[in-house]
Design an enzyme around this catalytic site. Sequence first.
Site, PDB file in Angstrom:
ATOM      1  N   ARG A 137       0.864  -1.180   0.000  1.00  0.00           N
ATOM      2  CA  ARG A 137       0.000   0.000   0.000  1.00  0.00           C
ATOM      3  C   ARG A 137       0.901   1.232   0.000  1.00  0.00           C
ATOM      4  NH1 ARG A 137      -2.697  -3.310   3.977  1.00  0.00           N
ATOM      5  NH2 ARG A 137      -4.801  -3.908   3.304  1.00  0.00           N
TER       6      ARG A 137
ATOM      7  N   LYS B 203      -3.148  -2.113   7.475  1.00  0.00           N
ATOM      8  CA  LYS B 203      -4.381  -1.525   7.983  1.00  0.00           C
ATOM      9  C   LYS B 203      -4.764  -2.145   9.326  1.00  0.00           C
ATOM     10  CE  LYS B 203      -7.078   0.198   4.077  1.00  0.00           C
ATOM     11  NZ  LYS B 203      -8.318   0.008   3.305  1.00  0.00           N
TER      12      LYS B 203
ATOM     13  N   HIS C  97      -2.140   2.527  -5.785  1.00  0.00           N
ATOM     14  CA  HIS C  97      -3.120   1.479  -5.498  1.00  0.00           C
ATOM     15  C   HIS C  97      -3.461   0.671  -6.751  1.00  0.00           C
ATOM     16  CE1 HIS C  97      -5.431  -0.165  -2.235  1.00  0.00           C
ATOM     17  NE2 HIS C  97      -6.504  -0.226  -2.986  1.00  0.00           N
TER      18      HIS C  97
ATOM     19  N   ARG D  35      -0.952  -1.920  -7.007  1.00  0.00           N
ATOM     20  CA  ARG D  35      -1.265  -3.003  -6.059  1.00  0.00           C
ATOM     21  C   ARG D  35      -2.337  -3.917  -6.651  1.00  0.00           C
ATOM     22  NH1 ARG D  35      -1.857  -4.614  -0.491  1.00  0.00           N
ATOM     23  NH2 ARG D  35      -4.029  -4.725   0.155  1.00  0.00           N
TER      24      ARG D  35
ATOM     25  N   HIS E 180      -5.861  -8.733   3.488  1.00  0.00           N
ATOM     26  CA  HIS E 180      -7.302  -8.561   3.635  1.00  0.00           C
ATOM     27  C   HIS E 180      -7.799  -9.411   4.810  1.00  0.00           C
ATOM     28  CE1 HIS E 180      -7.727  -7.477  -0.915  1.00  0.00           C
ATOM     29  NE2 HIS E 180      -7.307  -6.454  -0.179  1.00  0.00           N
TER      30      HIS E 180
ATOM     31  N   TYR F  55     -11.284  -9.681  -7.148  1.00  0.00           N
ATOM     32  CA  TYR F  55     -10.323  -9.897  -8.233  1.00  0.00           C
ATOM     33  C   TYR F  55     -10.699 -11.070  -9.131  1.00  0.00           C
ATOM     34  CZ  TYR F  55      -7.305  -6.625  -5.809  1.00  0.00           C
ATOM     35  OH  TYR F  55      -6.803  -5.500  -5.216  1.00  0.00           O
TER      36      TYR F  55
END
Length: 298
Positions: free
Chosen positions: A149, A173, A238, A241, A264, A273
């Site tokens: 990120r 995150k 991003h 990514r 995630h 995806y």
Amino acid sequence: MSDDANLIERFLEMLVAEAGASQHTLSAYRSDLEQASAIAGGRLSSAGRDEIKNLSARWRSLQNSTVARKSSSLRRYFGFLVEEGFRENDPSDALPRPGVVRSLPKTLSHAEIANLFQLIAEGLNCDPVKPATIRLSAIMELLYGSGFRASELVSLQRSAISGDKPYLIIKGKGEKERLVPVSQQARAAVQRWAECIDPKEKWLFPSRKGHISRIRLYQIIKQHAAKAGINPANISPHVLRHAFATHLLEGGADLRALQTLLGHSDISTTQIYTHIDSARLVELVNNRHPLSERNLVR
């Protein structure tokens, strides 16, 4: 400090203490709650269902995704108020629940990625090589090759990546740790860049005031894209990514492995995806399923 302002601060403190919320997350919650408080005349914390409905009416011109986010922020806030005894009832059922169509992530083709790296290779073959080109090489190798990120990349310390370590454990995150692969080529690019900066520097990508900002990173990527003949509007850290994830999946990566690499917490976030390679999935069934003689029609 008003009651709303005081309670919002306490709520944000709870998010940090119990959920490890990042500054970006805290900023989003603060914005949603302070805006709602302003509409409610500073009485959001004690608002009833009628006031909440009035709040919802003010959101009618907003996109569904924005309304869904604001509603989610308020639901969590009211849940906190009830749990902590600051109010007896939860008016969240008066908040709207708009259906949100999840947009597909922007990505780049293999040809576009090749153009970006070809331009870097040409710059690295110049004599002398510009330090900016060496830095760009390290940045691109990490963004596309490892799926960093933007916030994770700019805050990398100079000592974080070593030449003999093929992975890196970072906090992403929500302060969640994850393992990030770092290829030999990326380690070499980082090492070459590290030799260009002061050994006393703390940050891998330093600036005058610390490390480079995310905004500066965006500018670097977009400037490079323009030189490579790619519309700058179609690229960002991003997007690189997303390209990392997309091309891994196209190459046969397992969705669970991809979830781990991207950091995630929910597999449903990673499943977005799967739209990219439906043709490959059909081919997989055609070639591997016991009834493969009855091939599916693409």
